[in-house]
Write a protein that holds these residues in place. Structure first.
Motif, PDB file in Angstrom:
ATOM      1  N   ALA A  69       4.360   8.654 -13.009  1.00  0.00           N
ATOM      2  CA  ALA A  69       4.451   8.801 -11.559  1.00  0.00           C
ATOM      3  C   ALA A  69       5.531   7.855 -11.041  1.00  0.00           C
ATOM      4  O   ALA A  69       5.809   6.820 -11.648  1.00  0.00           O
TER       5      ALA A  69
ATOM      6  N   GLY B  96       7.229   6.070  -7.329  1.00  0.00           N
ATOM      7  CA  GLY B  96       6.907   5.765  -5.946  1.00  0.00           C
ATOM      8  C   GLY B  96       8.083   5.206  -5.189  1.00  0.00           C
ATOM      9  O   GLY B  96       9.044   4.703  -5.778  1.00  0.00           O
TER      10      GLY B  96
ATOM     11  N   GLY C 212       3.985   0.534   1.039  1.00  0.00           N
ATOM     12  CA  GLY C 212       4.172   1.824   0.406  1.00  0.00           C
ATOM     13  C   GLY C 212       4.735   2.860   1.356  1.00  0.00           C
ATOM     14  O   GLY C 212       4.497   2.820   2.564  1.00  0.00           O
TER      15      GLY C 212
ATOM     16  N   CYS D  86       4.226   8.407  -3.148  1.00  0.00           N
ATOM     17  CA  CYS D  86       4.371   8.546  -4.596  1.00  0.00           C
ATOM     18  C   CYS D  86       4.335  10.011  -4.991  1.00  0.00           C
ATOM     19  O   CYS D  86       3.823  10.857  -4.242  1.00  0.00           O
TER      20      CYS D  86
ATOM     21  N   THR E 156       1.817  14.852  -4.471  1.00  0.00           N
ATOM     22  CA  THR E 156       2.482  13.785  -3.730  1.00  0.00           C
ATOM     23  C   THR E 156       1.472  13.114  -2.810  1.00  0.00           C
ATOM     24  O   THR E 156       0.460  13.719  -2.421  1.00  0.00           O
TER      25      THR E 156
ATOM     26  N   CYS F 253      12.616   2.185  -5.297  1.00  0.00           N
ATOM     27  CA  CYS F 253      11.825   3.075  -6.127  1.00  0.00           C
ATOM     28  C   CYS F 253      11.135   2.213  -7.192  1.00  0.00           C
ATOM     29  O   CYS F 253      11.596   1.124  -7.522  1.00  0.00           O
TER      30      CYS F 253
ATOM     31  N   THR G  28       7.696   2.198 -10.411  1.00  0.00           N
ATOM     32  CA  THR G  28       6.753   2.917 -11.274  1.00  0.00           C
ATOM     33  C   THR G  28       5.350   2.375 -11.032  1.00  0.00           C
ATOM     34  O   THR G  28       4.971   1.343 -11.588  1.00  0.00           O
ATOM     35  N   PRO G  29       4.563   3.059 -10.209  1.00  0.00           N
ATOM     36  CA  PRO G  29       3.189   2.613  -9.992  1.00  0.00           C
ATOM     37  C   PRO G  29       2.301   2.992 -11.169  1.00  0.00           C
ATOM     38  O   PRO G  29       2.323   4.128 -11.624  1.00  0.00           O
TER      39      PRO G  29
ATOM     40  N   CYS H 151      -1.016   4.248  -5.680  1.00  0.00           N
ATOM     41  CA  CYS H 151       0.290   4.137  -5.031  1.00  0.00           C
ATOM     42  C   CYS H 151       0.285   2.924  -4.086  1.00  0.00           C
ATOM     43  O   CYS H 151       0.339   3.063  -2.866  1.00  0.00           O
TER      44      CYS H 151
ATOM     45  N   VAL I  69       2.406  -1.709  -9.077  1.00  0.00           N
ATOM     46  CA  VAL I  69       3.741  -1.389  -9.579  1.00  0.00           C
ATOM     47  C   VAL I  69       4.077  -2.226 -10.810  1.00  0.00           C
ATOM     48  O   VAL I  69       3.950  -3.448 -10.801  1.00  0.00           O
TER      49      VAL I  69
END
Length: 121
Positions: A33, A35, A47, A50, A58, A96, A98-99, A103, A108
């Motif tokens: 995923a 985010g 946030g 994501c 989404t 950007c 990567t969670p 989200c 992250v």
């Protein structure tokens, strides 16, 4: 090494639109995923939304729901953020990431370099 490079930021007028992109490398992009998060001057990182690994789901935070759209191109290792109806309060550095889990900022694993979006007349 995981690398996430956001680009496409700039100055846009209130009510305008902008697309920013993130190029990913160093990991199996279509297994993760992705985010988008942002940090406004003097504020904590928060946030934006994501997207699931294959793009099938989404999630958007209330502040951008109905205005922003996240998409991805797994063939090119790219993730996009289309921002519409921009407001001055959307001004921030957009990251950007990567969670791993939910989200949220605390989940992250990897952060990319951000891109500045300024909404002003």
């Amino acid at each position: 090494d995981v690398q996430l490079q956001a680009s496409g930021g700039g100055l846009v007028q209130p009510g305008g639109s902008l697309r920013i992109s993130c190029a990913a490398s160093g990991f199996n992009f279509d297994d993760y995923a992705m985010g988008w998060f942002r940090q406004a001057p003097g504020k904590e990182r928060e946030g934006v939304g994501c997207i699931a690994s294959r793009g099938q789901d989404t999630y958007y935070y209330d502040s951008v729901k109905g205005r922003f759209i996240i998409s991805r191109d797994n063939a090119k290792n790219l993730v996009f953020l289309d921002m519409n109806e921009l407001r001055p309060e959307d001004t921030a550095v957009y990251y950007c990431a990567t969670p791993n889990g939910h989200c949220v900022v605390r989940d992250v694993d990897h952060w990319g370099q951000g891109t500045l979006v300024t909404v002003s007349s």
